[in-house]
Design a protein around this motif. Structure first.
Motif, PDB file in Angstrom:
ATOM      1  N   VAL A   1      13.509  -3.738  -3.146  1.00 48.59           N
ATOM      2  CA  VAL A   1      14.123  -3.695  -4.475  1.00 48.59           C
ATOM      3  C   VAL A   1      14.092  -2.242  -4.951  1.00 48.59           C
ATOM      4  CG1 VAL A   1      13.837  -4.394  -6.892  1.00 48.59           C
ATOM      5  CG2 VAL A   1      13.495  -6.057  -5.049  1.00 48.59           C
ATOM      6  N   ALA A   2      15.277  -1.723  -5.311  1.00 50.99           N
ATOM      7  CA  ALA A   2      15.360  -0.332  -5.755  1.00 50.99           C
ATOM      8  C   ALA A   2      15.432  -0.277  -7.277  1.00 50.99           C
ATOM      9  CB  ALA A   2      16.593   0.333  -5.147  1.00 50.99           C
ATOM     10  N   GLU A   3      14.441   0.369  -7.879  1.00 49.66           N
ATOM     11  CA  GLU A   3      14.442   0.535  -9.336  1.00 49.66           C
ATOM     12  C   GLU A   3      15.291   1.744  -9.710  1.00 49.66           C
ATOM     13  OE1 GLU A   3      10.208  -0.443 -11.077  1.00 49.66           O
ATOM     14  OE2 GLU A   3      10.038   0.982  -9.402  1.00 49.66           O
ATOM     15  N   PRO A   4      16.194   1.579 -10.697  1.00 47.17           N
ATOM     16  CA  PRO A   4      17.001   2.728 -11.120  1.00 47.17           C
ATOM     17  C   PRO A   4      16.152   3.833 -11.736  1.00 47.17           C
ATOM     18  CG  PRO A   4      17.956   0.669 -11.885  1.00 47.17           C
ATOM     19  CD  PRO A   4      16.598   0.334 -11.356  1.00 47.17           C
ATOM     20  N   SER A   5      15.046   3.482 -12.378  1.00 50.53           N
ATOM     21  CA  SER A   5      14.160   4.490 -12.966  1.00 50.53           C
ATOM     22  C   SER A   5      12.774   3.859 -13.083  1.00 50.53           C
ATOM     23  CB  SER A   5      14.680   4.912 -14.353  1.00 50.53           C
ATOM     24  OG  SER A   5      14.680   3.784 -15.209  1.00 50.53           O
ATOM     25  N   PRO A   6      11.722   4.680 -13.187  1.00 44.07           N
ATOM     26  CA  PRO A   6      10.363   4.117 -13.234  1.00 44.07           C
ATOM     27  C   PRO A   6      10.119   3.376 -14.550  1.00 44.07           C
ATOM     28  CG  PRO A   6      10.337   6.523 -12.858  1.00 44.07           C
ATOM     29  CD  PRO A   6      11.714   6.163 -13.289  1.00 44.07           C
ATOM     30  N   LYS A   7       9.554   2.156 -14.444  1.00 40.46           N
ATOM     31  CA  LYS A   7       9.280   1.354 -15.650  1.00 40.46           C
ATOM     32  C   LYS A   7       7.867   0.800 -15.628  1.00 40.46           C
ATOM     33  CE  LYS A   7      13.171   1.350 -18.009  1.00 40.46           C
ATOM     34  NZ  LYS A   7      13.206   1.859 -19.389  1.00 40.46           N
ATOM     35  N   GLU A   8       6.972   1.395 -14.863  1.00 40.46           N
ATOM     36  CA  GLU A   8       5.601   0.892 -14.680  1.00 40.46           C
ATOM     37  C   GLU A   8       5.618  -0.458 -13.956  1.00 40.46           C
ATOM     38  OE1 GLU A   8       2.494   1.714 -17.112  1.00 40.46           O
ATOM     39  OE2 GLU A   8       3.364   3.482 -18.068  1.00 40.46           O
ATOM     40  N   SER A   9       4.405  -0.989 -13.741  1.00 41.92           N
ATOM     41  CA  SER A   9       4.281  -2.067 -12.760  1.00 41.92           C
ATOM     42  C   SER A   9       4.829  -3.424 -13.198  1.00 41.92           C
ATOM     43  CB  SER A   9       2.816  -2.213 -12.333  1.00 41.92           C
ATOM     44  OG  SER A   9       1.983  -2.445 -13.451  1.00 41.92           O
ATOM     45  N   MET A  10       4.853  -3.710 -14.520  1.00 39.29           N
ATOM     46  CA  MET A  10       5.250  -5.083 -14.906  1.00 39.29           C
ATOM     47  C   MET A  10       6.710  -5.370 -14.581  1.00 39.29           C
ATOM     48  SD  MET A  10       3.893  -7.917 -16.070  1.00 39.29           S
ATOM     49  CE  MET A  10       4.826  -8.820 -14.848  1.00 39.29           C
ATOM     50  N   ALA A  11       7.597  -4.412 -14.809  1.00 43.58           N
ATOM     51  CA  ALA A  11       9.009  -4.631 -14.497  1.00 43.58           C
ATOM     52  C   ALA A  11       9.196  -4.843 -13.005  1.00 43.58           C
ATOM     53  CB  ALA A  11       9.842  -3.444 -14.972  1.00 43.58           C
TER      54      ALA A  11
ATOM     55  N   SER B   1       4.065 -11.628  -0.755  1.00 45.67           N
ATOM     56  CA  SER B   1       3.434 -10.357  -1.149  1.00 45.67           C
ATOM     57  C   SER B   1       4.434  -9.416  -1.808  1.00 45.67           C
ATOM     58  CB  SER B   1       2.831  -9.660   0.075  1.00 45.67           C
ATOM     59  OG  SER B   1       1.707 -10.394   0.534  1.00 45.67           O
ATOM     60  N   ILE B   2       3.987  -8.792  -2.876  1.00 44.88           N
ATOM     61  CA  ILE B   2       4.812  -7.812  -3.594  1.00 44.88           C
ATOM     62  C   ILE B   2       4.077  -6.474  -3.573  1.00 44.88           C
ATOM     63  CG2 ILE B   2       5.817  -7.177  -5.837  1.00 44.88           C
ATOM     64  CD1 ILE B   2       5.778 -10.222  -6.504  1.00 44.88           C
ATOM     65  N   VAL B   3       4.790  -5.417  -3.188  1.00 43.24           N
ATOM     66  CA  VAL B   3       4.179  -4.079  -3.141  1.00 43.24           C
ATOM     67  C   VAL B   3       4.971  -3.135  -4.041  1.00 43.24           C
ATOM     68  CG1 VAL B   3       3.514  -2.142  -1.663  1.00 43.24           C
ATOM     69  CG2 VAL B   3       3.422  -4.483  -0.762  1.00 43.24           C
ATOM     70  N   PRO B   4       4.501  -2.951  -5.283  1.00 45.75           N
ATOM     71  CA  PRO B   4       5.171  -1.946  -6.108  1.00 45.75           C
ATOM     72  C   PRO B   4       4.804  -0.555  -5.592  1.00 45.75           C
ATOM     73  CG  PRO B   4       3.346  -2.958  -7.320  1.00 45.75           C
ATOM     74  CD  PRO B   4       3.371  -3.592  -5.967  1.00 45.75           C
ATOM     75  N   ALA B   5       5.823   0.195  -5.155  1.00 48.23           N
ATOM     76  CA  ALA B   5       5.573   1.529  -4.585  1.00 48.23           C
ATOM     77  C   ALA B   5       6.196   2.557  -5.519  1.00 48.23           C
ATOM     78  CB  ALA B   5       6.161   1.616  -3.175  1.00 48.23           C
ATOM     79  N   GLY B   6       5.441   2.902  -6.521  1.00 44.77           N
ATOM     80  CA  GLY B   6       5.923   3.867  -7.507  1.00 44.77           C
ATOM     81  C   GLY B   6       4.842   4.876  -7.794  1.00 44.77           C
ATOM     82  N   GLY B   7       5.106   5.798  -8.681  1.00 44.20           N
ATOM     83  CA  GLY B   7       4.089   6.786  -9.063  1.00 44.20           C
ATOM     84  C   GLY B   7       4.034   7.878  -8.016  1.00 44.20           C
ATOM     85  N   SER B   8       4.035   9.133  -8.463  1.00 45.34           N
ATOM     86  CA  SER B   8       4.110  10.222  -7.488  1.00 45.34           C
ATOM     87  C   SER B   8       2.728  10.702  -7.070  1.00 45.34           C
ATOM     88  CB  SER B   8       4.914  11.395  -8.055  1.00 45.34           C
ATOM     89  OG  SER B   8       4.249  11.943  -9.167  1.00 45.34           O
ATOM     90  N   GLY B   9       1.682  10.310  -7.816  1.00 49.17           N
ATOM     91  CA  GLY B   9       0.335  10.777  -7.462  1.00 49.17           C
ATOM     92  C   GLY B   9       0.131  12.220  -7.867  1.00 49.17           C
ATOM     93  N   THR B  10       0.313  12.476  -9.171  1.00 51.82           N
ATOM     94  CA  THR B  10       0.250  13.859  -9.687  1.00 51.82           C
ATOM     95  C   THR B  10      -1.037  14.563  -9.296  1.00 51.82           C
ATOM     96  OG1 THR B  10       1.261  12.862 -11.612  1.00 51.82           O
ATOM     97  CG2 THR B  10       0.671  15.181 -11.785  1.00 51.82           C
ATOM     98  N   ARG B  11      -2.134  13.823  -9.222  1.00 52.33           N
ATOM     99  CA  ARG B  11      -3.415  14.463  -8.938  1.00 52.33           C
ATOM    100  C   ARG B  11      -3.542  14.897  -7.491  1.00 52.33           C
ATOM    101  NH1 ARG B  11      -5.134  10.337 -12.201  1.00 52.33           N
ATOM    102  NH2 ARG B  11      -5.575  10.988 -14.343  1.00 52.33           N
TER     103      ARG B  11
END
Lengths: 401, 401
Positions: free
Chosen positions: A96-106, A21-31
């Motif tokens: 896995v720590a992303e250095p900056s947000p790159k959307e879900s495919m990366a 299982s992979i859980v991309p946990a990104g996006g701040s939820g602006t709304r």
């Protein structure tokens, strides 16, 4: 987090499904500002009022399926500490720590490569960190098991689509194509109480439609919600990615090659900033659907993407003003302490995270989000539109980012 | 309070008018909760945004007329310290502390007795502590001087009525009767630039009318607003009181007799609790009008009784969201820091006394009162109706009284 710990303790010796299982946990939820912030994104929040954040609920849902060693969280560097604090016991090599947000495919691509190195035959499944799924029955587990069987058989991409129970305009839709019967082993059928597994070809993905169109779509019976759940062999995903996004593929390849070496940070620093920003839908799912390489498993899941305050408003019910047992407000949802909310001639959502009492009079479908350092007031019907004025506010007062 | 101090310093050697001013400072201003509280009543608040509380503005308005020694404040015991802090230099014998609230007649009656003892020929004038009156010209001073002249000549009760500039339903009205010419000395005429003083008999007082009725009243040209300002000889007021409310009169008489003795508190403790609760309107003004003993001086005053949030909303104007010079909100009034208020597709009143930014989207005539310990949200059109739900809240959370 006693809850995740106790789930771990109760885990069967064997995970239920052979899936990573992979859980991309990104996006701040602006709304969901001012509840969600850059530094406190939506997936870290307890929006269900269960005492667990959306990420914790997601993790707890996946542990019995994949097992402790086969759930990987991909998140921003800034959130690694918060994620570890919410998921005690998670192995470092599964964050896995992303250095900056790159959307879900990366995010998903890199995790797929890391799992593929561990197990070249790995089937992977990716799930958003911030969706709400009921797990009181085994519908979710059974849908994942079915999708894994379909991924093994088809050697393509598989998604789990949700049977719509209302004409929502907040989600994308999947247009179903011709059905396909999926084989699986007797043990899987028995464990999940399945008699057969039916998939459909994905004809095409349909972005969030307008309200008039939704009803037409649903009347055909040929559409379900796109919940952003993807299941496939890691090797298949990587082939697709190499075809459709060769730059992203080769960048991730370089990073993955040095992941376990002393050069990880160095390579990340030089390669990551140049990776294309693209979602998994645009990068591989839509191309795969166009080429007839995409299946969908329809599931009757209680699933919610709590993307805005209107979604939280929908959970409203009767509310008795504290100290007044006579006249309940009809449609109120309180996040926080219900004993702080006093409503007359009105309804709506009240978030009391500042601890102050709220008195509301005369406004229907009001949304009040009261946090210690900012206050949002709008109507449920406008909750998709807050981005612009919230943007002006964040620009003027940077600590509210 | 530099402002009151500087007014004192600039006082002419002689006060402008030979009149004793009484300021009953009571009532918490329930319709302005949570700004106003039992412990922080409306008259102590700066509702005009001038840096002065309503009480301070009232005091500053009366000092040039009556002089420092002839302005008396009657307030609740709990507010004496706050009143002294806001009016530094006020003499102790010009503050009367009520043991408990008894409405305006007891307060004004006691002050009238105390002034009558100082000066049996005293003309007294009573003014609410929490009304807003423009004093850029001398219309107010001139109206008071005219009323004082009318009180001396008629030996009756005189009120100052306000020429209405809109069909308000928030105030009581005065029905004007036949005109009466008032004599005065040449010096008074000269000082206030008057050529003549016209009064009218008061035919009757009319409680807050319904909206349909107001327009009919105003069309006759025979009505003005009752601003609760009363001018009369102290001796006349006391005679009227003795006739209409003998119990209240005799109680106050006992208290006044021992006011300067060592027994003041003892007598207050035994007599005050039993005094009838009645307003000056019901106690003497309405009976005096019925008996043809009441005159009104009409004044073209800029006068406001800021009784609810709708009244504050009326001061709304264009508002630029901080950091956005492009799209001003059309009708916004901010009490507090304007740079904390972000409004899109809406209008209304925003009180930012908690110091937190407020983002509001999509609601017209919204009222948001954000204080450090409570939050009120309603519509301007509902601001007369907050008593009931605020009552429920105060009952449940006593520190919000």
């Amino acid at each position: 987090m006693g809850s995740v710990a106790s789930t771990l303790a109760k885990l069967p010796f064997e995970p239920m499904i052979d899936v990573y299982s992979i859980v991309p946990a990104g996006g701040s939820g602006t709304r969901l500002w001012p509840l969600s912030r850059d530094a406190r994104p939506k997936f870290l929040l307890d929006l269900e009022g269960t005492g667990l954040s959306l990420l914790q609920s997601t993790y707890q849902r996946l542990l019995p399926l994949s097992g402790h060693e086969k759930v990987m969280i991909v998140t921003g560097r800034a959130h690694v500490d918060a994620v570890k604090a919410q998921l005690p016991g998670i192995s470092d090599h599964n964050i896995v720590a992303e250095p900056s947000p790159k959307e879900s495919m990366a995010a998903i691509g890199l995790a797929a490569m890391l799992f593929h190195e561990r197990d070249p035959d790995a089937v992977i499944a990716s799930f958003a960190a911030d969706h709400v799924i009921a797990t009181t029955d085994n519908v979710f587990a059974s849908a994942v098991a079915s999708a894994v069987a379909a991924a093994r058989q088809s050697n393509g991409l598989v998604t789990i689509g949700i049977e719509p129970d209302e004409p929502s305009t907040a989600f994308g839709y999947i247009h179903l194509g011709k059905p396909e019967e999926i084989e699986s082993d007797a043990e899987t059928f028995a464990r999940f109480g399945l008699t057969r597994i039916s998939a459909c070809q994905v004809q095409r993905f349909k972005e969030k439609p307008q309200v008039e169109e939704v009803k037409e779509l649903l009347a055909t019976g040929e559409y379900c919600w796109n919940a952003g759940m993807f299941v496939t062999r890691a090797s298949v995903l990587l082939h697709l990615l190499q075809d459709t996004c060769p730059l992203l593929f080769s960048g991730l390849k370089k990073i993955a090659a040095d992941w376990s070496s002393a050069h990880r940070q160095e390579v990340l620093a030089s390669v990551w900033p140049h990776l294309p920003k693209i979602s998994i839908d645009h990068a591989i799912a839509e191309p795969a659907a166009t080429q007839g390489q995409m299946l969908v498993i329809k599931a009757l899941l209680e699933w919610k993407d709590v993307g805005d305050y209107a979604a939280l408003c929908e959970m409203a019910g009767p509310h008795l003003n504290p100290g007044d047992n006579q006249t309940p407000a009809k449609k109120v949802k309180v996040m926080g302490e219900a004993k702080l909310v006093f409503v007359q001639d009105g309804s709506g959502l009240f978030v009391t995270s500042s601890g102050r009492p709220i008195v509301a009079l005369g406004i229907e479908d009001l949304v009040v989000v009261d946090t210690p350092d900012a206050l949002l007031i709008t109507l449920a019907s406008r909750s998709q539109d807050i981005k612009s004025i919230v943007g002006v506010c964040k620009e003027a007062i940077p600590y509210l980012q």
